[in-house]
Design an enzyme around this catalytic site. Structure first.
Site, PDB file in Angstrom:
ATOM      1  N   GLY A 169       0.855  -1.198   0.000  1.00  9.78           N
ATOM      2  CA  GLY A 169       0.000   0.000   0.000  1.00  9.78           C
ATOM      3  C   GLY A 169       0.880   1.233   0.000  1.00  9.78           C
ATOM      4  O   GLY A 169       2.031   1.197  -0.429  1.00  9.78           O
ATOM      5  N   HIS A 205       5.814   0.444  19.286  1.00  6.49           N
ATOM      6  CA  HIS A 205       4.768   0.936  18.367  1.00  6.49           C
ATOM      7  C   HIS A 205       4.883   2.453  18.173  1.00  6.49           C
ATOM      8  O   HIS A 205       3.947   3.202  18.490  1.00  6.49           O
ATOM      9  CB  HIS A 205       3.371   0.538  18.878  1.00  6.49           C
ATOM     10  CG  HIS A 205       2.339   0.530  17.783  1.00  6.49           C
ATOM     11  ND1 HIS A 205       1.250  -0.319  17.772  1.00  6.49           N
ATOM     12  CD2 HIS A 205       2.220   1.275  16.657  1.00  6.49           C
ATOM     13  CE1 HIS A 205       0.516  -0.088  16.710  1.00  6.49           C
ATOM     14  NE2 HIS A 205       1.089   0.883  16.006  1.00  6.49           N
ATOM     15  N   ALA A 261       3.670  -3.229  10.787  1.00  4.61           N
ATOM     16  CA  ALA A 261       2.253  -3.238  10.430  1.00  4.61           C
ATOM     17  C   ALA A 261       1.389  -3.394  11.678  1.00  4.61           C
ATOM     18  O   ALA A 261       0.939  -2.399  12.246  1.00  4.61           O
ATOM     19  CB  ALA A 261       2.001  -4.340   9.419  1.00  4.61           C
ATOM     20  N   ARG A 262       1.168  -4.593  12.112  1.00  4.60           N
ATOM     21  CA  ARG A 262       0.370  -4.862  13.298  1.00  4.60           C
ATOM     22  C   ARG A 262       0.855  -6.142  13.947  1.00  4.60           C
ATOM     23  O   ARG A 262       1.295  -7.075  13.256  1.00  4.60           O
ATOM     24  CB  ARG A 262      -1.111  -5.077  12.935  1.00  4.60           C
ATOM     25  CG  ARG A 262      -1.938  -3.837  12.816  1.00  4.60           C
ATOM     26  CD  ARG A 262      -2.123  -3.136  14.167  1.00  4.60           C
ATOM     27  NE  ARG A 262      -2.916  -1.922  14.047  1.00  4.60           N
ATOM     28  CZ  ARG A 262      -2.433  -0.715  13.726  1.00  4.60           C
ATOM     29  NH1 ARG A 262      -1.151  -0.545  13.497  1.00  4.60           N
ATOM     30  NH2 ARG A 262      -3.231   0.335  13.667  1.00  4.60           N
ATOM     31  N   GLU A 308       0.179  -6.508  22.372  1.00  2.00           N
ATOM     32  CA  GLU A 308       0.895  -5.349  22.921  1.00  2.00           C
ATOM     33  C   GLU A 308      -0.023  -4.532  23.841  1.00  2.00           C
ATOM     34  O   GLU A 308      -1.246  -4.535  23.611  1.00  2.00           O
ATOM     35  CB  GLU A 308       1.470  -4.474  21.785  1.00  2.00           C
ATOM     36  CG  GLU A 308       0.434  -3.821  20.903  1.00  2.00           C
ATOM     37  CD  GLU A 308       1.061  -3.093  19.706  1.00  2.00           C
ATOM     38  OE1 GLU A 308       1.879  -3.689  18.991  1.00  2.00           O
ATOM     39  OE2 GLU A 308       0.700  -1.919  19.522  1.00  2.00           O
TER      40      GLU A 308
HETATM   41  C1  GLV Z   1      -0.375   3.037  13.709  1.00  2.00           C
HETATM   42  O1  GLV Z   1      -0.088   1.911  13.949  1.00  2.00           O
HETATM   43  C2  GLV Z   1      -1.441   3.396  12.837  1.00  2.00           C
HETATM   44  O2  GLV Z   1      -2.198   2.519  12.394  1.00  2.00           O
HETATM   45  O3  GLV Z   1      -1.597   4.587  12.584  1.00  2.00           O
END
Ligand code: GLV
Length: 338
Positions: A161, A292, A244-245, A274
């Protein structure tokens, strides 16, 4: 007879955010804010939102069908994040609740950080820094903390993306990297050509990348997209970076692979569960761990807060929210008209 003034919309600002942004919201709304930054549990969040028309949320507030059922006035949830896996978007849409996020304003900042993490893993920066701080550095050695080159290497991107493309640009144009990627959909040739990006299947991506960077959204489909089987397909010299996550990587499997040197190193800004971090990751040396913060520059965090506020104000005052997730709610006209 004069019409009664319609009451101002009520909004919850669920976490502590810039006071100036809260002040701006107060110009339009009755604001219930949270300067102490208390983390609401599910029940507290529902209680605080029960009489609200809108919510300014961050990734820590889960907006799901149960919460929406308990908050019938709610018309907009504005996330200060580009990711929105804390929202059940179909449930929002079914109730006519507009969901918004903060894309674009964080793309380059997050790409900078993803690239920095990838370099830190490749060049063993955290591991060698810890060694120095422990007082263990007492001589030069020809093979001390030898890592792998970034320039000229193959950069693999899973999830191409906006942020993936920005990381690819850094690699291709700044570091002469070969770029390969896998994504749900292929970029158009005009997007691939300037960075020489080659679309490959996931197996090829895993097998060929020297440095693999994850930038895909989290969903049931991407849960543990990188687990033991995928790690086994990577080069033993490769690095893995996740901006990402949490949940996209099986953190326990990654810790095992790092300990057994089945891949060389990793860099993680996001974690399963987390702010808890898998204890095995805390004890392996060849991983860089950050809390993060990929979008955390002063300018970008403020831009994210401003954009979330823009969305909230527009949605509740008859304007056009700049970055809707479920724009169909707007088309159905369930929000107030100007
Ligand atoms: C951060 O992780 C966001 O999704 O902005």
């Amino acid at each position: 007879m004069t019409a009664a003034a319609s009451p101002r919309p009520r909004v919850l600002v669920a976490r502590a955010v810039y006071p100036e942004v809260v002040e701006r919201l107060r110009q339009h709304f009755d604001v219930d804010d949270n300067p102490a930054d208390h983390l609401f549990d599910k029940r507290e969040l529902a209680a605080r939102l029960a009489d609200k028309d809108g919510a300014f949320t961050t990734g820590s507030e889960r907006i799901d069908a149960d919460l929406l059922a308990a908050c019938p006035r709610l018309r907009v949830v504005a996330n200060m994040a580009v990711g929105y896996n804390n929202f059940d978007v179909p449930a929002c849409t079914a109730r006519g609740v507009l969901a918004t996020n903060t894309p674009d304003v964080l793309t380059e900042t997050t790409a900078d950080f993803g690239f920095a993490l990838m370099m830190a893993a490749a060049r063993r920066m955290a591991e060698s820094e810890h060694y120095l701080r422990r007082g263990e550095w007492n001589r030069w050695a020809y093979d001390m903390f030898t890592g792998s080159d970034v320039h000229g290497a193959t950069l693999g991107i899973l999830g191409m993306g906006r942020i993936g493309q920005a990381i690819a640009r850094r690699g291709a144009l700044g570091f002469c990297m070969k770029v390969i990627y896998h994504n749900r959909s292929r970029l158009v040739p005009e997007q691939e050509a300037p960075i020489g990006a080659r679309y490959v299947d996931k197996g090829t991506l895993l097998a060929e990348a020297d440095h693999l960077v994850l930038v895909l959204p989290y969903s049931a489909a991407s849960h543990h997209a990188i687990g033991a089987a995928e790690l086994a397909q990577m080069k033993p010299t490769a690095t893995l970076t996740n901006v990402a996550r949490g949940g996209i990587v099986d953190d326990a499997a990654l810790a095992r692979a790092l300990r057994e040197r089945r891949i060389a190193a990793a860099a993680l800004d996001v974690f399963e569960g987390e702010p808890q971090v898998h204890p095995d990751l805390l004890s392996v040396p060849n991983v860089v761990l950050t809390p993060h913060i990929a979008s955390a520059t002063v300018a970008t965090r403020r831009a994210m807060a401003d954009l979330a506020a823009d969305n909230l104000v527009a949605a509740l005052t008859g304007g056009k929210p700049p970055t809707p997730i479920n724009a169909e709610v707007l088309r159905e006209g369930r929000l107030p008209a100007r």
